[in-house]
Design a protein around this motif. Structure first.
Motif, PDB file in Angstrom:
ATOM      1  N   LEU A  40       5.265 -45.304 103.833  1.00 23.13           N
ATOM      2  CA  LEU A  40       4.535 -45.832 104.981  1.00 23.13           C
ATOM      3  C   LEU A  40       3.378 -46.718 104.533  1.00 23.13           C
ATOM      4  O   LEU A  40       3.116 -47.767 105.134  1.00 23.13           O
ATOM      5  N   GLY A  41       2.706 -46.308 103.470  1.00 24.05           N
ATOM      6  CA  GLY A  41       1.575 -47.087 102.996  1.00 24.05           C
ATOM      7  C   GLY A  41       1.960 -48.393 102.326  1.00 24.05           C
ATOM      8  O   GLY A  41       1.119 -49.284 102.168  1.00 24.05           O
ATOM      9  N   ARG A  45       8.190 -34.349  99.261  1.00 19.46           N
ATOM     10  CA  ARG A  45       8.571 -35.023 100.519  1.00 19.46           C
ATOM     11  C   ARG A  45       7.372 -35.725 101.138  1.00 19.46           C
ATOM     12  O   ARG A  45       7.451 -36.897 101.539  1.00 19.46           O
ATOM     13  N   ILE A  46       6.265 -34.996 101.240  1.00 18.75           N
ATOM     14  CA  ILE A  46       5.058 -35.559 101.849  1.00 18.75           C
ATOM     15  C   ILE A  46       4.582 -36.780 101.067  1.00 18.75           C
ATOM     16  O   ILE A  46       4.253 -37.826 101.641  1.00 18.75           O
ATOM     17  N   ASN A  47       4.557 -36.661  99.741  1.00 16.70           N
ATOM     18  CA  ASN A  47       4.065 -37.761  98.912  1.00 16.70           C
ATOM     19  C   ASN A  47       4.946 -38.997  99.037  1.00 16.70           C
ATOM     20  O   ASN A  47       4.452 -40.131  99.122  1.00 16.70           O
ATOM     21  N   MET A  48       6.263 -38.792  99.051  1.00 16.32           N
ATOM     22  CA  MET A  48       7.180 -39.933  99.125  1.00 16.32           C
ATOM     23  C   MET A  48       7.053 -40.651 100.476  1.00 16.32           C
ATOM     24  O   MET A  48       6.966 -41.875 100.542  1.00 16.32           O
ATOM     25  N   ILE A  49       7.063 -39.880 101.557  1.00 14.27           N
ATOM     26  CA  ILE A  49       7.006 -40.491 102.885  1.00 14.27           C
ATOM     27  C   ILE A  49       5.678 -41.219 103.089  1.00 14.27           C
ATOM     28  O   ILE A  49       5.629 -42.336 103.623  1.00 14.27           O
ATOM     29  N   GLU A  75       4.651 -41.548 112.433  1.00 16.77           N
ATOM     30  CA  GLU A  75       4.433 -42.859 111.846  1.00 16.77           C
ATOM     31  C   GLU A  75       5.753 -43.533 111.469  1.00 16.77           C
ATOM     32  O   GLU A  75       5.887 -44.762 111.574  1.00 16.77           O
ATOM     33  N   LEU A  76       6.737 -42.751 111.039  1.00 19.89           N
ATOM     34  CA  LEU A  76       8.054 -43.317 110.727  1.00 19.89           C
ATOM     35  C   LEU A  76       8.709 -43.914 111.971  1.00 19.89           C
ATOM     36  O   LEU A  76       9.385 -44.945 111.896  1.00 19.89           O
TER      37      LEU A  76
END
Length: 288
Positions: free
Chosen positions: A226-227, A218-222, A25-26
């Motif tokens: 994106l959201g 990391r997962i939460n920040m990315i 997605e990035l």
């Protein structure tokens, strides 16, 4: 991510699968930025050893460095000390089609510089007054500004510092400033609270990342980044390899005329064949 203990440690397999999805997605976000001429600034702040650098690494791992670049400024030069404080950061802001990730940013003045006496009281007060104005100007000009504060507990920070001391690959990350932060925990906490009071503005709010567990952080920040951006997948023309041309008689230069690097991998394979259990490899193989 449900289950009986949603705050539990994220299994590596789940983490890696989700990270791979988010990194795809990035890449889509990157292509949207290029297609739309968007400008994104992401500020990474937080305590030392809070996981900012490792998160930035995952964000940029598969991105084009010509589109997404990391800025981690050293201490200002004597000339820069005489400039308007925000001046050297303005030079690093993105042009159309660019993403800039600040590994620490202008917020140095509200943390390290204030705590360690690298700025005067007047310079600090001026920063708190000007920073919201500066950020409103950026957002008003169309820059998508995201600010993340990586939060880590006192015990976890100490554990990570000790791990760095013992790890020859990460020992370079420890500076005298980092070590001093251990004894100035409360000072940094108050500085962060004061900074939030003045700079957590509707146009550019702070988002706190709980980073005691790095995978979750990391997962939460990315996912949040994106959201928060209204990107879409940019259609791409189908790509196919052109047919190979016919052989025109080219002959490769004799390899003996070239300088090749020694085959270090061969020494490893030789050592492995001598020790099929994978142990007790000869020292010379390890040293190369």
């Amino acid at each position: 991510m449900g289950g009986k203990n949603p705050a539990g440690r994220l299994p590596r397999a789940v983490y890696e699968q989700e990270l791979a999805r988010l990194q795809i997605e990035l890449v889509k976000l990157q292509e949207w930025v290029r297609a739309e001429g968007a400008r994104i600034v992401v500020v990474f702040e937080g305590r030392d050893a809070a996981g900012k650098g490792s998160t930035i690494k995952r964000v940029t791992e598969h991105l084009n460095p010509r589109v997404a670049r990391i800025e981690a400024l050293p201490k200002p030069t004597e000339r820069e000390r005489t400039q308007w404080y925000f001046q050297r950061y303005v030079d690093l802001l993105p042009a159309a089609g660019e993403i800039v990730l600040f590994d620490r940013s202008w917020y140095n003045r509200a943390g390290v510089e204030r705590i360690l006496g690298f700025c005067t009281a007047d310079e600090y007060r001026r920063f708190l007054q000007q920073c919201p104005i500066f950020e409103r100007l950026l957002v008003g000009d169309g820059i998508l500004l995201r600010k993340y504060w990586f939060s880590v507990s006192r015990d976890e920070q100490e554990r990570r510092f000790r791990a760095r001391i013992e790890d020859p690959l990460r020992r370079w990350k420890l500076s005298t400033v980092d070590l001093e932060s251990v004894t100035r925990w409360d000072d940094y906490s108050r500085a962060k609270d004061d900074m939030f009071v003045h700079t957590d503005i509707p146009e550019a709010p702070w988002y706190v990342v709980d980073s005691d567990q790095k995978r979750r952080g990391r997962i939460n920040m990315i996912a949040h980044l994106l959201g928060s951006v209204p990107y879409y997948e940019v259609p791409r023309e189908p790509v196919s390899l052109p047919p190979r041309p016919r052989d025109r008689g080219y002959e490769r230069t004799d390899r003996r005329l070239q300088r090749e690097v020694p085959d270090h991998a061969a020494t490893l394979l030789k050592a492995l064949s001598s020790h099929p259990d994978g142990t007790s490899a000869p020292d010379h193989a390890a040293r190369g």
